[in-house]
Design a protein around this motif. Sequence first.
Motif, PDB file in Angstrom:
ATOM      1  N   ALA A 263      51.721  74.842  23.115  1.00  0.00           N
ATOM      2  CA  ALA A 263      50.842  75.997  22.914  1.00  0.00           C
ATOM      3  C   ALA A 263      51.459  77.259  23.501  1.00  0.00           C
ATOM      4  CB  ALA A 263      49.476  75.727  23.558  1.00  0.00           C
ATOM      5  N   ILE A 264      51.931  77.181  24.742  1.00  0.00           N
ATOM      6  CA  ILE A 264      52.514  78.350  25.398  1.00  0.00           C
ATOM      7  C   ILE A 264      53.834  78.746  24.740  1.00  0.00           C
ATOM      8  CG2 ILE A 264      53.482  79.217  27.555  1.00  0.00           C
ATOM      9  CD1 ILE A 264      50.401  78.984  27.494  1.00  0.00           C
ATOM     10  N   THR A 265      54.640  77.769  24.377  1.00  0.00           N
ATOM     11  CA  THR A 265      55.918  78.061  23.722  1.00  0.00           C
ATOM     12  C   THR A 265      55.700  78.799  22.408  1.00  0.00           C
ATOM     13  OG1 THR A 265      56.976  76.132  24.737  1.00  0.00           O
ATOM     14  CG2 THR A 265      58.012  77.020  22.751  1.00  0.00           C
ATOM     15  N   HIS A 266      54.669  78.391  21.676  1.00  0.00           N
ATOM     16  CA  HIS A 266      54.347  79.056  20.414  1.00  0.00           C
ATOM     17  C   HIS A 266      53.950  80.505  20.654  1.00  0.00           C
ATOM     18  CE1 HIS A 266      52.684  79.848  16.459  1.00  0.00           C
ATOM     19  NE2 HIS A 266      51.499  80.093  16.996  1.00  0.00           N
ATOM     20  N   LEU A 267      53.053  80.743  21.607  1.00  0.00           N
ATOM     21  CA  LEU A 267      52.584  82.099  21.875  1.00  0.00           C
ATOM     22  C   LEU A 267      53.696  82.987  22.425  1.00  0.00           C
ATOM     23  CD1 LEU A 267      49.104  81.201  23.415  1.00  0.00           C
ATOM     24  CD2 LEU A 267      49.541  82.215  21.162  1.00  0.00           C
ATOM     25  N   ALA A 268      54.501  82.449  23.333  1.00  0.00           N
ATOM     26  CA  ALA A 268      55.619  83.228  23.870  1.00  0.00           C
ATOM     27  C   ALA A 268      56.644  83.529  22.781  1.00  0.00           C
ATOM     28  CB  ALA A 268      56.270  82.461  25.026  1.00  0.00           C
ATOM     29  N   GLY A 269      56.819  82.579  21.870  1.00  0.00           N
ATOM     30  CA  GLY A 269      57.745  82.790  20.765  1.00  0.00           C
ATOM     31  C   GLY A 269      57.293  83.892  19.819  1.00  0.00           C
ATOM     32  N   LEU A 270      56.002  84.191  19.820  1.00  0.00           N
ATOM     33  CA  LEU A 270      55.463  85.279  19.002  1.00  0.00           C
ATOM     34  C   LEU A 270      55.527  86.622  19.739  1.00  0.00           C
ATOM     35  CD1 LEU A 270      52.310  83.506  17.492  1.00  0.00           C
ATOM     36  CD2 LEU A 270      54.412  84.112  16.284  1.00  0.00           C
ATOM     37  N   GLY A 271      56.083  86.599  20.938  1.00  0.00           N
ATOM     38  CA  GLY A 271      56.262  87.840  21.690  1.00  0.00           C
ATOM     39  C   GLY A 271      55.193  88.133  22.719  1.00  0.00           C
TER      40      GLY A 271
END
Length: 341
Positions: A173-181
């Motif tokens: 979940a966090i990796t996805h959100l961080a990957g979106l900036g």
Amino acid sequence: MEPKAPKITDVARLAGVSTATVSRALSKPESVAESTRNTVLAAAEKTGYRVNLSARNLRRQRTGAIVILVPNIGNPFFSEILAGIETALSESDINMLVVDTRQAHMKPQLVLEYLHATRADGIIALDGSLPDAILAVASSGIGAPPIIFACEWTPGGEFSSVRANNAHGGELAITHLAGLGHRIIGMITGPDDNVLTHARSKGAIDALTEKGLAMAPEHVFAGDFSLDAGARAAQSWLELDQRPSAVFSQSDQMAFGFISELARQGISVPGDVSVVGFDDIAIAQCFIPALTTIRQPRKKLGLTAARVLIEHIGASSNPPIETTILDVELIERDSTRAFAG
């Protein structure tokens, strides 16, 4: 006079096999050749013979049923887990009784009554917060049927369990959100004393640390996996001077409550804030916006737990404590988008 009920000898005579072969074909079909099994099944159908499950279980000193302890039967999260359990039990001619452990009338003493071999051959517990008195009886081995924890588990690890990889779900979940900036990320947690909360929080914090990010204390919203908790988190988010641009909700139910409350206040998801849930219950893909979430293999979880329990029931000695961890995956939908700045 009423016609006599068909007997196993009638099936054996019609199929041209022994009564022992008929018994094996009906109770352990994998132990006989397919052609023989088909012949016996055809003969049983033609004669109208039905296995007397009560008599069979009496001979085996079993009840022919297991009990499922569910913390809230009204929660749609549990539906697929129960479907998986039912599928596995039907393969072994075992019935199931579902008990809601959080109902007002369901006191510990009433739950204790099910932890006896005369009431159930085994227990599947979906509630990791059972009182100590119940856990003590379940682990004593004195007249207690085997118990398997599914989805949740006990912190001490005294019982075998089947669970999703909750920590990895938090990381995804966090990796996805961080990957979106997104750099300022909030989180709606489950109950403080819940093992799922601890595992998902650890995975999320580990992922943030790996990316050189941190989560401010005021960006962590206490919840209990319910819709109301999500709505309360939305109210707290609205009161912040610096609002997270993305929020990881540790359950889909809380995510729905969070998004709905924000919509009532004119806040757009994902226009103003991105949201990731956890569970992927059925409504997640139909919700507006369709929810990005962590999918647990819930039916497989129930199926696996039931099969492990069946093995424990049939074991001649106490089986070792084992933990089965199932993979999770991120399902990207419409509730998240790239950080716009």
